[in-house]
Design a protein around this motif. Sequence first.
Motif, short mmCIF file in Angstrom:
data_model
loop_
_atom_site.label_atom_id
_atom_site.label_comp_id
_atom_site.label_asym_id
_atom_site.label_seq_id
_atom_site.Cartn_x
_atom_site.Cartn_y
_atom_site.Cartn_z
N CYS A 40 -30.68 -47.41 -48.18
CA CYS A 40 -31.08 -46.74 -47.74
C CYS A 40 -32.05 -45.81 -48.26
O CYS A 40 -31.87 -46.40 -49.53
CB CYS A 40 -29.95 -45.42 -47.48
N SER A 42 -32.40 -43.66 -51.32
CA SER A 42 -32.12 -42.97 -51.79
C SER A 42 -31.22 -44.80 -52.57
O SER A 42 -31.84 -44.18 -53.64
CB SER A 42 -30.79 -42.20 -51.60
N HIS A 62 -23.47 -47.14 -51.33
CA HIS A 62 -23.02 -45.97 -51.33
C HIS A 62 -22.40 -46.17 -49.32
O HIS A 62 -21.68 -44.85 -48.91
CB HIS A 62 -23.82 -44.22 -51.76
N GLU A 63 -23.06 -46.66 -49.16
CA GLU A 63 -22.59 -47.09 -47.53
C GLU A 63 -21.96 -48.63 -47.16
O GLU A 63 -22.72 -49.53 -46.74
CB GLU A 63 -24.47 -47.07 -46.86
#
Length: 122
Positions: A40, A42, A62-63
């Motif tokens: 994403c 970030s 983190h996804e």
Amino acid sequence: MKKMKAALMYGPGDIRYEQVERPCCPEGGFLLKVKAVGLCGSDIRNLLTDSKAGRYPHIYGHEIVGEIVEIDENVTKYQRGQMVYVYPMAHCLRCENCRNGKHECCTEAESYTDLQGGLQSI
Ligand SMILES: [Zn+2]
Ligand SMILES: [Zn+2]
């Protein structure tokens, strides 16, 4: 110790695909084989800036979606072979805000960038 591959960030824009130690199945938890990791805005910002303020190497991502490949014998809520989505933030899920569905206002939230991410695979 078993090894696996990971995308390690050593600084802004310096990402290297290297061998790292494979983690052990944690007590009361499970080990995932990462199947997919979202990138994403970030992540892009973090990978291109000194986001860890010199604390490298770091594994971002983190996804995460993965398959449970090892599981502690005391875990009954999940099973080997199950696909799971990893909650992408580090909210406590215990404070009043979290319990009322307002986790974005969590008072005990940790930064997900303090945790190693999913750009790795066993
Ligand atoms: Zn994200
Ligand atoms: Zn909370």
